[in-house]
Design a protein around this motif. Sequence first.
Motif, mmCIF file in Angstrom:
data_model
loop_
_atom_site.group_PDB
_atom_site.id
_atom_site.type_symbol
_atom_site.label_atom_id
_atom_site.label_comp_id
_atom_site.label_asym_id
_atom_site.label_seq_id
_atom_site.Cartn_x
_atom_site.Cartn_y
_atom_site.Cartn_z
ATOM 1 N N ASN A 24 0.833 -1.203 0.000
ATOM 2 C CA ASN A 24 0.000 0.000 0.000
ATOM 3 C C ASN A 24 0.870 1.257 0.000
ATOM 4 O OD1 ASN A 24 -2.188 1.699 0.100
ATOM 5 N ND2 ASN A 24 -2.656 1.300 2.236
ATOM 6 N N HIS A 34 -5.649 10.925 7.277
ATOM 7 C CA HIS A 34 -4.966 10.028 8.220
ATOM 8 C C HIS A 34 -4.719 10.647 9.590
ATOM 9 C CE1 HIS A 34 -4.355 7.416 4.789
ATOM 10 N NE2 HIS A 34 -3.958 8.494 4.125
ATOM 11 N N PHE A 46 3.039 8.083 1.182
ATOM 12 C CA PHE A 46 2.395 7.551 2.382
ATOM 13 C C PHE A 46 2.351 6.039 2.230
ATOM 14 C CE2 PHE A 46 -1.185 5.999 4.805
ATOM 15 C CZ PHE A 46 -1.084 6.690 5.999
ATOM 16 N N GLU A 48 1.402 2.252 4.181
ATOM 17 C CA GLU A 48 0.659 1.609 5.258
ATOM 18 C C GLU A 48 0.991 0.113 5.244
ATOM 19 O OE1 GLU A 48 -3.768 2.140 7.123
ATOM 20 O OE2 GLU A 48 -3.488 2.471 4.994
ATOM 21 N N LYS A 50 1.198 -3.738 5.949
ATOM 22 C CA LYS A 50 0.114 -4.629 6.365
ATOM 23 C C LYS A 50 0.459 -5.439 7.613
ATOM 24 C CE LYS A 50 1.554 -8.327 3.339
ATOM 25 N NZ LYS A 50 1.626 -8.603 1.941
ATOM 26 N N LEU A 55 6.640 -3.684 7.674
ATOM 27 C CA LEU A 55 7.100 -2.451 8.308
ATOM 28 C C LEU A 55 8.619 -2.467 8.464
ATOM 29 C CD1 LEU A 55 6.709 0.228 9.844
ATOM 30 C CD2 LEU A 55 6.337 -1.137 11.904
ATOM 31 N N ASN A 74 -1.506 5.959 14.390
ATOM 32 C CA ASN A 74 -2.903 6.168 13.989
ATOM 33 C C ASN A 74 -3.234 7.622 13.662
ATOM 34 O OD1 ASN A 74 -3.742 3.489 14.140
ATOM 35 N ND2 ASN A 74 -4.062 3.635 16.348
ATOM 36 N N VAL A 90 4.798 6.921 7.432
ATOM 37 C CA VAL A 90 4.440 5.520 7.704
ATOM 38 C C VAL A 90 3.299 5.507 8.699
ATOM 39 C CG1 VAL A 90 5.285 3.300 8.539
ATOM 40 C CG2 VAL A 90 6.847 4.849 7.365
#
Length: 90
Positions: A24, A34, A46, A48, A50, A55, A74, A90
């Motif tokens: 993503n 976001h 950006f 994201e 999974k 990561l 978040n 991230v």
Amino acid sequence: MKGDRVVMGDCSKSCASVKLDVDNILYDEPMKNHTSFKLGGPADIFIEPKDMPELVRAIKSLREQGVSYYIIGNGSNLLVSDKGLRGVVV
């Protein structure tokens, strides 16, 4: 400032040349999508991840390429300028 965006450290590489093994990836993504306050201009990139391995791979790759990154979690209680952010979020 570089261009119209807030600099997150020194983005030593053009965002177009950043290579990431992440499913993503969004370019010029509005940060208002976001953050809990629904504010903020575009981030150059950006991502994201999974899961944790994705990561870890992304952060390792960004470090190896010398690309600035910022981890927002978040996006709670985060204010981002309408001018946006340089580098990878991230």
